[in-house]
Design a protein around this motif. Structure first.
Motif, PDB file in Angstrom:
ATOM      1  N   HIS A   6       0.823  -1.213   0.000  1.00 33.30           N
ATOM      2  CA  HIS A   6       0.000   0.000   0.000  1.00 33.30           C
ATOM      3  C   HIS A   6       0.856   1.262   0.000  1.00 33.30           C
ATOM      4  N   VAL A  22      -4.635   6.854  -2.269  1.00 28.74           N
ATOM      5  CA  VAL A  22      -4.362   5.571  -1.627  1.00 28.74           C
ATOM      6  C   VAL A  22      -4.350   4.534  -2.742  1.00 28.74           C
ATOM      7  N   ARG A  24      -2.936   0.313  -3.872  1.00 27.82           N
ATOM      8  CA  ARG A  24      -2.430  -0.963  -3.372  1.00 27.82           C
ATOM      9  C   ARG A  24      -1.967  -1.842  -4.521  1.00 27.82           C
ATOM     10  N   THR A  35      -7.258   3.040  -4.973  1.00 27.55           N
ATOM     11  CA  THR A  35      -8.471   2.816  -4.186  1.00 27.55           C
ATOM     12  C   THR A  35      -9.139   4.123  -3.773  1.00 27.55           C
TER      13      THR A  35
END
Length: 124
Positions: A6, A22, A24, A35
């Motif tokens: 992440h 964000v 991942r 995300t």
């Protein structure tokens, strides 16, 4: 917290939070999922999102990723146009949800920063 899958990035402007990303790395693949990506309304159209994506793409490219994708609501025309402007193409549609994908190399080419806005590069 140690987590190599992440990344959380923020951008700043005038000592204020401008945007956040964000992402991942999907284990067992070479794909990265965005995300969350948001930019404060007063800082939109000032390259915050592009610079955040560029920094994330650089980091995940170092980790072996080759593809980056996001899922967004098809009714969010601004988001669709933004991702398509960065070279993303629709790879899946389901109801109001659209998945858009591009290569990390293409994303890096289209988001090459013209200047730094306080997004730190990752340590080597």
């Amino acid at each position: 917290l140690e987590d190599n899958n992440h990344v959380v990035l923020i951008s700043m402007e005038d000592e204020r939070l401008g945007g956040v990303l964000v992402a991942r790395f999907l284990p067992g693949t070479k794909k990265v999922q965005i995300t969350q990506l948001g930019v404060d309304g007063k800082y939109q159209r000032k390259k915050h999102a592009s610079e955040l994506l560029n920094s994330a793409a650089k980091e995940f490219h170092k980790r072996g990723a080759n593809t980056i994708f996001a899922v967004t609501d098809s009714r969010l025309e601004g988001a669709l146009k933004f991702y398509q402007h960065l070279g993303s193409v629709v790879t899946r549609e389901e109801g109001n949800w659209v998945e858009l994908e591009t290569s990390i190399e293409e994303l890096l080419r289209r988001t090459a920063p013209s200047f730094s806005r306080g997004i730190s590069d990752f340590p080597s």
